[in-house]
Design an enzyme around this catalytic site. Structure first.
Site, PDB file in Angstrom:
ATOM      1  N   SER A 104    -104.627 -29.930  11.038  1.00 11.08           N
ATOM      2  CA  SER A 104    -103.946 -29.181   9.981  1.00 11.08           C
ATOM      3  C   SER A 104    -102.530 -28.908  10.445  1.00 11.08           C
ATOM      4  CB  SER A 104    -104.685 -27.847   9.763  1.00 11.08           C
ATOM      5  OG  SER A 104    -105.798 -28.072   8.951  1.00 11.08           O
TER       6      SER A 104
ATOM      7  N   LYS B 152     -92.065 -31.909   2.937  1.00 13.28           N
ATOM      8  CA  LYS B 152     -93.532 -31.845   2.917  1.00 13.28           C
ATOM      9  C   LYS B 152     -94.002 -32.269   1.514  1.00 13.28           C
ATOM     10  CE  LYS B 152     -97.477 -29.019   4.271  1.00 13.28           C
ATOM     11  NZ  LYS B 152     -98.289 -29.216   3.050  1.00 13.28           N
TER      12      LYS B 152
ATOM     13  N   GLU C 221     -99.142 -39.467   3.252  1.00 10.87           N
ATOM     14  CA  GLU C 221     -99.478 -38.666   2.059  1.00 10.87           C
ATOM     15  C   GLU C 221     -99.420 -39.574   0.850  1.00 10.87           C
ATOM     16  OE1 GLU C 221     -99.849 -35.577   3.200  1.00 10.87           O
ATOM     17  OE2 GLU C 221    -100.114 -34.321   1.444  1.00 10.87           O
TER      18      GLU C 221
ATOM     19  N   LYS D 147     -90.802 -31.031  13.231  1.00 12.72           N
ATOM     20  CA  LYS D 147     -91.592 -31.588  14.339  1.00 12.72           C
ATOM     21  C   LYS D 147     -90.705 -31.794  15.553  1.00 12.72           C
ATOM     22  CE  LYS D 147     -94.378 -34.190  11.051  1.00 12.72           C
ATOM     23  NZ  LYS D 147     -94.850 -35.505  10.577  1.00 12.72           N
TER      24      LYS D 147
HETATM   25  C1  3BD Z   1     -99.134 -35.135  12.105  1.00 11.75           C
HETATM   26  C2  3BD Z   1     -99.027 -33.702  11.638  1.00 11.75           C
HETATM   27  C3  3BD Z   1    -100.335 -32.968  11.944  1.00 11.75           C
HETATM   28  C4  3BD Z   1     -97.899 -33.018  12.371  1.00 11.75           C
HETATM   29  C5  3BD Z   1     -98.731 -33.678  10.164  1.00 11.75           C
HETATM   30  N1  3BD Z   1     -99.684 -33.235   9.342  1.00 11.75           N
HETATM   31  C6  3BD Z   1     -99.459 -33.210   8.002  1.00 11.75           C
HETATM   32  N2  3BD Z   1    -100.489 -32.720   7.234  1.00 11.75           N
HETATM   33  C7  3BD Z   1    -101.542 -32.010   7.981  1.00 11.75           C
HETATM   34  C8  3BD Z   1    -102.193 -31.013   7.145  1.00 11.75           C
HETATM   35  N3  3BD Z   1    -102.643 -31.541   5.919  1.00 11.75           N
HETATM   36  C9  3BD Z   1    -103.671 -30.903   5.279  1.00 11.75           C
HETATM   37  N4  3BD Z   1    -104.082 -31.391   4.075  1.00 11.75           N
HETATM   38  C10 3BD Z   1    -105.082 -30.755   3.452  1.00 11.75           C
HETATM   39  C11 3BD Z   1    -105.694 -29.633   4.014  1.00 11.75           C
HETATM   40  C12 3BD Z   1    -105.238 -29.180   5.246  1.00 11.75           C
HETATM   41  N5  3BD Z   1    -104.221 -29.824   5.871  1.00 11.75           N
HETATM   42  C13 3BD Z   1    -101.808 -32.480   5.184  1.00 11.75           C
HETATM   43  C14 3BD Z   1    -100.968 -33.331   6.029  1.00 11.75           C
HETATM   44  C15 3BD Z   1     -98.226 -33.673   7.457  1.00 11.75           C
HETATM   45  C16 3BD Z   1     -97.907 -33.698   6.101  1.00 11.75           C
HETATM   46  C17 3BD Z   1     -96.659 -34.166   5.696  1.00 11.75           C
HETATM   47  C18 3BD Z   1     -96.338 -34.195   4.253  1.00 11.75           C
HETATM   48  N6  3BD Z   1     -97.220 -33.690   3.395  1.00 11.75           N
HETATM   49  O1  3BD Z   1     -95.281 -34.713   3.863  1.00 11.75           O
HETATM   50  C19 3BD Z   1     -95.734 -34.623   6.684  1.00 11.75           C
HETATM   51  N7  3BD Z   1     -94.506 -35.098   6.343  1.00 11.75           N
HETATM   52  N8  3BD Z   1     -96.065 -34.586   7.992  1.00 11.75           N
HETATM   53  C20 3BD Z   1     -97.267 -34.136   8.397  1.00 11.75           C
HETATM   54  N9  3BD Z   1     -97.536 -34.138   9.727  1.00 11.75           N
END
Ligand code: 3BD
Length: 333
Positions: free
Chosen positions: A89, A121, A176, A292
């Site tokens: 997460s 995001k 995503e 990040k």
């Molecule tokens: C690799 C990491 C963990 C740092 C990471 N995790 C992401 N997320 C995790 C939680 N996620 C999630 N989804 C549903 C329920 C709980 N957590 C949804 C994706 C990222 C989401 C986006 C984005 N949306 O544009 C992004 N540019 N970088 C991400 N980077």
């Protein structure tokens, strides 16, 4: 009204209405990913129907939502998959001050101010894409981070996602999947014409479109994607997050061009201010900015807690629309 105060006729009427409503809500939730009532409202209606049917068994029917195999939780029939590397997460903060605190903690842990890679995001749903020798062999939803759903056939209909990489790499990438706002508006117009409930937002529309059992339906929904992560960054040949994004693009994977490497907090807040203002001009929904640590070896030094990385944080925008109207719950008389 308490169950014991109802006449038989009143009970029959209320049972029939609850059976209809709950069946419809179940379809919205499990097939459309587009619930029109909050879970707690659904649960309250469901509990009421259970009480009524217990008190008036003559109105119980086998089609009643209370009689569905396994209660109402008729899961979608997509095959479950387990992620070998759990999908983490993201921790989130809701103000620049909290973001500065996160920056201070991270800088302290590292012993110096590191560069950050900033990414919008995307408000879609996270997927894992598995390539073997450059061929897309499996795509799966994040699910709860460990168990997701196999959506390979559906993802193969998304033009932005290549079936074959420009190099024969065996690698899992994550990103995503989202529905562009223009596609979302068109889809909801179509649904209104067909008398279907419109999707509440592009994220629900993307989830509902991706988790279809029939890939032909997904194909019509014009989904897109941005890739942002791999655990296999040695295979990828990247040493920073920004470098990884460049390598993804070189392989033919879709990446968001708004990503930026920044280290001074003041620039980070201007990036955030800029995209808070530009939000409506983008053709995809965003709900914040992900910050990040850019160097991948430093990410490893900082590591993860059980569920979230210490090396990344999501700054969340305030919700776009005004508070949704709270619908009164009218119990049928
Ligand atoms: C690799 C990491 C963990 C740092 C990471 N995790 C992401 N997320 C995790 C939680 N996620 C999630 N989804 C549903 C329920 C709980 N957590 C949804 C994706 C990222 C989401 C986006 C984005 N949306 O544009 C992004 N540019 N970088 C991400 N980077």
């Amino acid at each position: 009204k308490a169950v014991s105060e109802l006449t038989t006729a009143q009970a029959q009427q209320e049972i029939a209405k609850l059976q209809d409503d709950l069946t419809r809500y179940g379809v919205e939730y499990y097939e459309d990913d587009n619930p029109s009532v909050e879970d707690h409202v659904y649960d309250a209606f469901y509990a009421r129907l259970v009480d009524l049917e217990a008190a008036f068994p003559q109105f119980m029917t086998p089609e009643s939502p209370t009689q569905r195999v396994g209660g109402t939780n008729v899961k979608s029939e997509l095959t479950k998959i387990t992620h070998p590397v759990p999908m983490l997460s993201l921790g989130d903060v809701f103000s620049l001050e909290e973001l500065q605190d996160w920056d201070a903690r991270t800088t302290k842990a590292l012993g110096f101010q590191s560069d950050y890679n900033l990414e919008l995001k995307i408000d879609g749903l996270a997927v894992a894409l598995d390539y073997e020798n450059g061929e897309l062999v499996q795509a799966s939803t994040r699910g709860n981070g460990t168990i997701g759903e196999d959506v390979t056939a559906n993802v193969k209909t998304i033009q932005a996602i290549p079936q074959r990489l420009s190099e024969p790499l065996t690698i899992e990438v994550r990103g995503e999947i989202y529905m562009p706002k223009k596609s979302f508006a068109k889809l909801n117009q179509q649904r209104e014409l067909e008398g279907l409930a419109p999707f509440a937002n592009p994220r629900n529309a993307a989830a509902g479109s991706l988790r279809q059992l029939d890939a032909k339906v997904t194909k019509k929904r014009e989904l897109s994607a941005f890739v942002y992560y791999t655990a296999d960054f040695e295979t990828l040949g990247a040493e920073t997050q920004s470098g990884a994004l460049q390598r993804f693009a070189a392989l033919g994977l879709p990446t968001n061009t708004t990503n930026q490497v920044i280290s001074v907090m003041s620039y980070i807040s201007s990036y955030i201010t800029h995209y808070t203002q530009q939000r409506d001009t983008l053709d995809y929904g965003i709900d914040g900015v992900v910050v990040k640590v850019n160097a991948l070896d430093l990410q490893l030094d900082l590591g993860n807690t059980v569920k979230i990385p210490r090396w990344a944080i999501a700054y969340k925008f305030p919700p776009e629309e005004a508070l949704t109207t709270v619908r009164d719950i009218e119990w049928t008389v």
